[in-house]
Scaffold this motif. Structure first.
Motif, PDB file in Angstrom:
ATOM      1  N   GLN A 108       1.105  -1.370  -0.197  1.00 30.43           N
ATOM      2  CA  GLN A 108      -0.315   0.001  -0.109  1.00 30.43           C
ATOM      3  C   GLN A 108       0.542   1.167  -0.088  1.00 30.43           C
ATOM      4  N   PRO A 109       0.907   2.330  -1.127  1.00 23.54           N
ATOM      5  CA  PRO A 109       2.150   3.213  -1.073  1.00 23.54           C
ATOM      6  C   PRO A 109       0.808   4.277  -0.505  1.00 23.54           C
ATOM      7  N   VAL A 110       2.079   5.565   0.009  1.00 25.84           N
ATOM      8  CA  VAL A 110       1.560   6.617   0.761  1.00 25.84           C
ATOM      9  C   VAL A 110       1.726   6.821  -0.261  1.00 25.84           C
ATOM     10  N   SER A 111       1.007   8.280  -0.308  1.00 27.75           N
ATOM     11  CA  SER A 111       0.653   9.937  -0.598  1.00 27.75           C
ATOM     12  C   SER A 111       2.497  10.487  -1.245  1.00 27.75           C
ATOM     13  N   ASP A 112       2.469  11.386  -2.419  1.00 28.82           N
ATOM     14  CA  ASP A 112       4.013  11.625  -2.907  1.00 28.82           C
ATOM     15  C   ASP A 112       4.134  12.363  -2.097  1.00 28.82           C
ATOM     16  N   ASN A 113       2.883  13.022  -1.271  1.00 28.22           N
ATOM     17  CA  ASN A 113       3.399  14.688  -0.786  1.00 28.22           C
ATOM     18  C   ASN A 113       3.532  14.252   1.127  1.00 28.22           C
ATOM     19  N   ALA A 114       3.927  12.757   1.455  1.00 29.64           N
ATOM     20  CA  ALA A 114       4.303  12.602   2.298  1.00 29.64           C
ATOM     21  C   ALA A 114       5.536  11.899   2.788  1.00 29.64           C
ATOM     22  N   LEU A 115       5.656  11.842   4.218  1.00 33.56           N
ATOM     23  CA  LEU A 115       7.297  11.074   4.541  1.00 33.56           C
ATOM     24  C   LEU A 115       6.672  10.108   5.629  1.00 33.56           C
ATOM     25  N   TYR A 116       7.517   9.443   5.986  1.00 37.72           N
ATOM     26  CA  TYR A 116       6.336   8.521   7.027  1.00 37.72           C
ATOM     27  C   TYR A 116       8.114   7.235   7.437  1.00 37.72           C
ATOM     28  N   LEU A 117       7.919   7.725   8.789  1.00 40.31           N
ATOM     29  CA  LEU A 117       8.867   6.339   8.925  1.00 40.31           C
ATOM     30  C   LEU A 117       8.442   5.482   9.781  1.00 40.31           C
ATOM     31  N   HIS A 118       8.796   4.011  10.512  1.00 38.95           N
ATOM     32  CA  HIS A 118       8.855   3.496  11.247  1.00 38.95           C
ATOM     33  C   HIS A 118      10.259   2.897  11.384  1.00 38.95           C
ATOM     34  N   GLU A 119       9.579   3.135  13.112  1.00 43.31           N
ATOM     35  CA  GLU A 119      11.361   2.145  14.125  1.00 43.31           C
ATOM     36  C   GLU A 119      12.459   1.003  13.398  1.00 43.31           C
ATOM     37  N   GLY A 120      11.034   0.259  12.182  1.00 41.71           N
ATOM     38  CA  GLY A 120      12.096  -0.774  11.637  1.00 41.71           C
ATOM     39  C   GLY A 120      12.654  -1.900  13.080  1.00 41.71           C
ATOM     40  N   VAL A 121      13.620  -2.421  12.567  1.00 41.10           N
ATOM     41  CA  VAL A 121      13.828  -3.376  13.530  1.00 41.10           C
ATOM     42  C   VAL A 121      15.272  -2.680  14.175  1.00 41.10           C
ATOM     43  N   SER A 122      15.401  -4.113  15.268  1.00 41.81           N
ATOM     44  CA  SER A 122      16.871  -3.736  16.063  1.00 41.81           C
ATOM     45  C   SER A 122      17.676  -3.756  15.409  1.00 41.81           C
ATOM     46  N   VAL A 123      19.249  -2.895  15.252  1.00 42.97           N
ATOM     47  CA  VAL A 123      19.984  -3.368  14.942  1.00 42.97           C
ATOM     48  C   VAL A 123      21.198  -3.736  16.075  1.00 42.97           C
ATOM     49  N   PRO A 124      21.562  -5.268  15.819  1.00 43.44           N
ATOM     50  CA  PRO A 124      22.459  -6.286  16.880  1.00 43.44           C
ATOM     51  C   PRO A 124      24.094  -5.262  16.943  1.00 43.44           C
ATOM     52  N   GLU A 125      24.101  -4.355  15.521  1.00 43.54           N
ATOM     53  CA  GLU A 125      25.666  -3.899  16.444  1.00 43.54           C
ATOM     54  C   GLU A 125      25.890  -3.178  14.568  1.00 43.54           C
ATOM     55  N   PHE A 126      26.658  -1.907  15.473  1.00 38.93           N
ATOM     56  CA  PHE A 126      26.557  -1.068  13.742  1.00 38.93           C
ATOM     57  C   PHE A 126      27.753  -0.078  14.007  1.00 38.93           C
ATOM     58  N   ARG A 162      30.293   9.437  11.299  1.00 42.48           N
ATOM     59  CA  ARG A 162      29.151   8.393  10.319  1.00 42.48           C
ATOM     60  C   ARG A 162      29.078   6.917  11.031  1.00 42.48           C
ATOM     61  N   PHE A 163      27.558   6.470  10.950  1.00 39.16           N
ATOM     62  CA  PHE A 163      27.285   5.461  11.509  1.00 39.16           C
ATOM     63  C   PHE A 163      26.273   4.141   9.977  1.00 39.16           C
ATOM     64  N   TRP A 164      26.978   3.033  10.559  1.00 41.28           N
ATOM     65  CA  TRP A 164      26.813   1.947   9.974  1.00 41.28           C
ATOM     66  C   TRP A 164      26.731   0.923   9.919  1.00 41.28           C
ATOM     67  N   ILE A 165      25.496   0.222   9.610  1.00 43.96           N
ATOM     68  CA  ILE A 165      25.304  -1.453   9.357  1.00 43.96           C
ATOM     69  C   ILE A 165      26.872  -2.467   9.088  1.00 43.96           C
ATOM     70  N   PRO A 166      27.578  -2.877   9.776  1.00 46.18           N
ATOM     71  CA  PRO A 166      29.137  -3.295   9.011  1.00 46.18           C
ATOM     72  C   PRO A 166      28.538  -4.858   8.460  1.00 46.18           C
ATOM     73  N   GLY A 167      29.339  -4.153   6.841  1.00 41.80           N
ATOM     74  CA  GLY A 167      29.330  -5.175   6.156  1.00 41.80           C
ATOM     75  C   GLY A 167      27.601  -5.354   5.145  1.00 41.80           C
TER      76      GLY A 167
END
Length: 197
Positions: free
Chosen positions: A148-166, A183-188
């Motif tokens: 289900q797409p959202v409007s092109d005039n809206a931006l939404y964020l969901h916390e998603g999954v917990s990252v075990p390490e970064f 700078r923060f990133w998911i390794p590999g």
């Protein structure tokens, strides 16, 4: 829910694994960089409030879009209390939905992992344009229905999954205050720009 009233270096690692949704496209964030406003020589807000960077001064939880090298559109999520500049640059992500739209925007050449790797590519994949500068970012508690797409005039964020390490390291692609570990990133993860270890 992420508290965008906090400084960018606190918010940034919380965004790893989060899902950002704009129109038919959804991505999972894998790499971000924090910019600390007037205290950070690399920030667009370093020299104070200007028309270009006004969005960075708040309110928080809005999208700051700017033109990079005159051709790319990069996106930041505004952090810190209203009146204090700060933002998290969206550097890398994995496309979760809207692959056909992303391919139209990015072409057939990049492999899937490279479609939203790098701030300009991520901005292109998401359809960011300067007219979206200042758009409020709505946070949702329930995971997205990716069909289900959202409007092109809206931006939404969901916390998603917990990252075990970064990983945390120096920012890349800049010359001022480049050694700051912001700078923060998911390794590999192959959607992350190099270095990714």
């Amino acid at each position: 829910m992420i508290d965008f009233n906090q400084p960018a270096d606190i918010v940034a690692p919380q965004l790893l694994g989060a899902v950002l949704r704009h129109g038919p496209v959804a991505v999972q964030l894998t790499e971000v960089e924090a910019y600390l406003g007037e205290a950070d020589p690399a920030s667009h807000a370093y020299k104070g409030l200007t028309p270009r960077c006004a969005t960075m001064f708040g309110p928080p939880s809005h999208l700051y879009v700017y033109a990079s090298y005159g051709i790319h559109r990069a996106g930041n999520l505004v952090c810190s209390p209203d009146g204090t500049a700060g933002g998290v640059l969206l550097r890398g992500a994995r496309v979760l939905a809207g692959m056909d739209v992303v391919r139209e925007r990015r072409g057939t050449k990049p492999v899937d992992e490279a479609l939203a790797r790098g701030p300009g590519n991520l901005g292109s994949a998401m359809g960011f344009d300067l007219n979206l500068n200042g758009l409020e970012v709505g946070q949702v508690e329930e995971p997205f229905d990716l069909d289900q797409p959202v409007s092109d005039n809206a931006l939404y964020l969901h916390e998603g999954v917990s990252v075990p390490e970064f990983r945390v390291g120096p920012r890349i692609g800049i010359t001022k205050n480049a050694d700051a570990p912001l700078r923060f990133w998911i390794p590999g993860d192959k959607t992350v720009t190099t270095p990714r270890r």
